[in-house]
Design an enzyme around this catalytic site. Structure first.
Site, mmCIF file in Angstrom:
data_model
loop_
_atom_site.group_PDB
_atom_site.id
_atom_site.type_symbol
_atom_site.label_atom_id
_atom_site.label_comp_id
_atom_site.label_asym_id
_atom_site.label_seq_id
_atom_site.Cartn_x
_atom_site.Cartn_y
_atom_site.Cartn_z
ATOM 1 N N ILE A 35 -7.270 -10.044 -11.810
ATOM 2 C CA ILE A 35 -7.797 -9.438 -13.142
ATOM 3 C C ILE A 35 -9.344 -9.438 -12.659
ATOM 4 O O ILE A 35 -9.739 -10.167 -12.193
ATOM 5 C CB ILE A 35 -7.386 -10.523 -14.328
ATOM 6 C CG1 ILE A 35 -6.127 -10.551 -14.457
ATOM 7 C CG2 ILE A 35 -8.437 -10.302 -15.369
ATOM 8 C CD1 ILE A 35 -5.352 -11.805 -15.222
ATOM 9 N N SER A 70 2.589 4.014 -15.806
ATOM 10 C CA SER A 70 1.416 4.889 -16.287
ATOM 11 C C SER A 70 0.290 4.537 -15.248
ATOM 12 O O SER A 70 -0.054 3.573 -14.606
ATOM 13 C CB SER A 70 1.038 3.941 -17.712
ATOM 14 O OG SER A 70 2.265 3.714 -18.345
ATOM 15 N N GLY A 121 0.790 -1.308 -0.007
ATOM 16 C CA GLY A 121 0.075 -0.011 -0.017
ATOM 17 C C GLY A 121 0.790 1.104 -0.065
ATOM 18 O O GLY A 121 0.286 2.453 0.275
ATOM 19 N N SER A 122 1.975 1.207 -0.608
ATOM 20 C CA SER A 122 2.721 2.465 -0.654
ATOM 21 C C SER A 122 2.231 3.633 -1.375
ATOM 22 O O SER A 122 2.299 4.741 -1.125
ATOM 23 C CB SER A 122 4.083 2.355 -0.785
ATOM 24 O OG SER A 122 4.342 1.858 -2.460
ATOM 25 N N ASN A 123 1.431 3.137 -2.454
ATOM 26 C CA ASN A 123 0.776 4.151 -3.253
ATOM 27 C C ASN A 123 -0.434 4.871 -2.633
ATOM 28 O O ASN A 123 -0.510 5.886 -2.877
ATOM 29 C CB ASN A 123 0.425 3.556 -4.798
ATOM 30 C CG ASN A 123 1.468 3.491 -5.747
ATOM 31 O OD1 ASN A 123 1.816 4.876 -6.185
ATOM 32 N ND2 ASN A 123 2.360 2.344 -6.167
ATOM 33 N N ASN A 150 -5.982 2.743 -12.751
ATOM 34 C CA ASN A 150 -4.997 1.932 -12.110
ATOM 35 C C ASN A 150 -3.740 2.303 -12.393
ATOM 36 O O ASN A 150 -3.291 3.149 -13.459
ATOM 37 C CB ASN A 150 -5.014 0.326 -12.715
ATOM 38 C CG ASN A 150 -4.013 -0.486 -12.639
ATOM 39 O OD1 ASN A 150 -4.022 -0.810 -11.271
ATOM 40 N ND2 ASN A 150 -3.539 -1.314 -13.473
ATOM 41 N N ASP A 199 -4.671 -3.972 -18.173
ATOM 42 C CA ASP A 199 -3.664 -3.066 -18.320
ATOM 43 C C ASP A 199 -3.686 -2.324 -19.725
ATOM 44 O O ASP A 199 -2.885 -1.904 -20.511
ATOM 45 C CB ASP A 199 -2.190 -3.383 -18.167
ATOM 46 C CG ASP A 199 -2.038 -4.002 -16.553
ATOM 47 O OD1 ASP A 199 -2.646 -3.447 -15.889
ATOM 48 O OD2 ASP A 199 -1.297 -4.896 -16.573
ATOM 49 N N HIS A 234 0.174 1.214 -13.072
ATOM 50 C CA HIS A 234 0.920 0.017 -13.567
ATOM 51 C C HIS A 234 2.473 0.233 -13.851
ATOM 52 O O HIS A 234 2.635 1.492 -14.568
ATOM 53 C CB HIS A 234 0.397 -0.244 -14.897
ATOM 54 C CG HIS A 234 0.956 -1.509 -15.311
ATOM 55 N ND1 HIS A 234 0.749 -2.779 -14.918
ATOM 56 C CD2 HIS A 234 1.789 -1.607 -16.446
ATOM 57 C CE1 HIS A 234 1.416 -3.666 -15.876
ATOM 58 N NE2 HIS A 234 2.082 -3.176 -16.371
ATOM 59 N N ARG A 246 -14.619 -16.807 -10.215
ATOM 60 C CA ARG A 246 -14.141 -15.236 -10.183
ATOM 61 C C ARG A 246 -15.034 -14.182 -10.169
ATOM 62 O O ARG A 246 -15.102 -13.294 -9.677
ATOM 63 C CB ARG A 246 -12.852 -15.128 -11.468
ATOM 64 C CG ARG A 246 -12.217 -13.935 -11.198
ATOM 65 C CD ARG A 246 -10.986 -14.164 -11.887
ATOM 66 N NE ARG A 246 -10.933 -14.303 -13.587
ATOM 67 C CZ ARG A 246 -11.226 -13.536 -14.327
ATOM 68 N NH1 ARG A 246 -11.443 -11.941 -14.142
ATOM 69 N NH2 ARG A 246 -11.525 -13.590 -15.577
HETATM 70 C C1 GRF Z 1 3.172 -0.968 -7.613
HETATM 71 O O1 GRF Z 1 4.245 -0.959 -8.273
HETATM 72 C C2 GRF Z 1 1.794 -0.532 -8.847
HETATM 73 O O2 GRF Z 1 2.508 0.091 -9.881
HETATM 74 C C3 GRF Z 1 1.562 -1.822 -9.162
HETATM 75 O O3 GRF Z 1 1.640 -2.615 -7.959
HETATM 76 C C4 GRF Z 1 2.687 -2.028 -6.908
HETATM 77 C C5 GRF Z 1 2.014 -1.565 -5.587
HETATM 78 O O4 GRF Z 1 2.787 -1.145 -4.792
HETATM 79 N N1 GRF Z 1 0.523 -1.859 -9.702
HETATM 80 P P1 GRF Z 1 2.143 -0.744 -3.493
HETATM 81 O O5 GRF Z 1 0.978 -1.809 -2.657
HETATM 82 O O6 GRF Z 1 1.399 0.572 -3.857
HETATM 83 O O7 GRF Z 1 3.394 -0.584 -2.472
#
Ligand code: GRF
Length: 220
Positions: free
Chosen positions: A95, A139, A15-17, A110, A148, A112, A68
């Site tokens: 997916i 992206s 979850g760093s993003n 998303n 994607d 990616h 799914r």
């Molecule tokens: C990131 O590299 C993102 O681009 C990809 O998955 C990773 C997630 O990292 N989709 P985090 O969990 O947000 O640290």
């Protein structure tokens, strides 16, 4: 003043993003409300981050569903209860069924780790290195049924240097992702970005190519 954009985040891991989105809001750069953080993994670190920040969480285990598609429909039905304006996939490692996505067309993005359309799917750093690419990047795109494959909103690039490995590339790209994603979400929150029949409009003008994160901002 209109009410802030309601955001649900879907993530499977560290979850760093998501943390970067939270930090951007803390800095006053993102006027949004996080209404839900949902995950397919009960032990995902992202859930602890959300709980600490006082954001509601949801875990749905795919193993509890025969198909799914059943899982995806149930997941998005549950997410809909939180009434998000935007769903952000930030490391959601599944997916998603096209039928489950349909109601969210133009409302789900998303991030990616590649310069799409290059390297959809997994192992993007490895594939960029193997191909001998001079540059790599990340992206942010609208989510469609094609993995994607949805319209790309914005990208950030970095030069691949001799000696780079999968790990060094991932380590250099991640902090850039952490700038790119909040910047895109801020543009959506500020009503500057929208997906229409013709494509992506930015400040009322169609994008011919993805925006680029450079010099601390998104540029055409
Ligand atoms: C990131 O590299 C993102 O681009 C990809 O998955 C990773 C997630 O990292 N989709 P985090 O969990 O947000 O640290």
């Amino acid at each position: 003043m209109s009410s802030p954009l309601r955001i649900a985040v879907l993530a499977s891991g560290r979850g760093s993003n998501f943390a970067a989105l939270l930090a951007a809001r803390e800095r006053g750069e993102l006027a949004v409300e996080f209404v839900l953080v949902a995950s397919d993994k009960a032990d995902a670190t992202v859930l602890a981050l959300a709980q600490t920040a006082g954001i509601p969480t949801l875990v749905l285990n795919p193993r509890d569903y025969a198909e799914r598609r059943d899982y995806d429909i149930a997941l998005f039905d549950r997410i809909a209860v939180s009434k998000p304006d935007l769903i952000v996939l930030a490391g959601f490692m599944r997916i998603i069924d096209g039928d489950a996505l349909k109601p969210w067309a133009g409302k789900m993005i998303n991030i990616h780790p590649s310069l799409l359309p290059k390297y959809r799917g997994m192992h993007t750093h490895r594939r960029a290195l193997k191909a001998g690419d001079a540059e790599h990047g990340a992206s942010v795109h609208y989510v469609t049924a094609e993995l994607d494959g949805g319209p790309v909103i914005a990208q950030v690039t970095l030069a691949i240097e001799s000696g780079d490995t999968e790990d060094t590339l991932a380590g250099k790209l991640l902090p850039l992702e952490h700038r790119l994603l909040p910047a895109v979400v801020a543009c959506i929150a500020d009503d500057r970005l929208a997906l229409g029949d013709q494509g992506i409009a930015f400040d009322g003008e169609l994008l011919r190519k993805p925006l680029l994160w450079t010099g601390g901002k998104l540029v055409r």
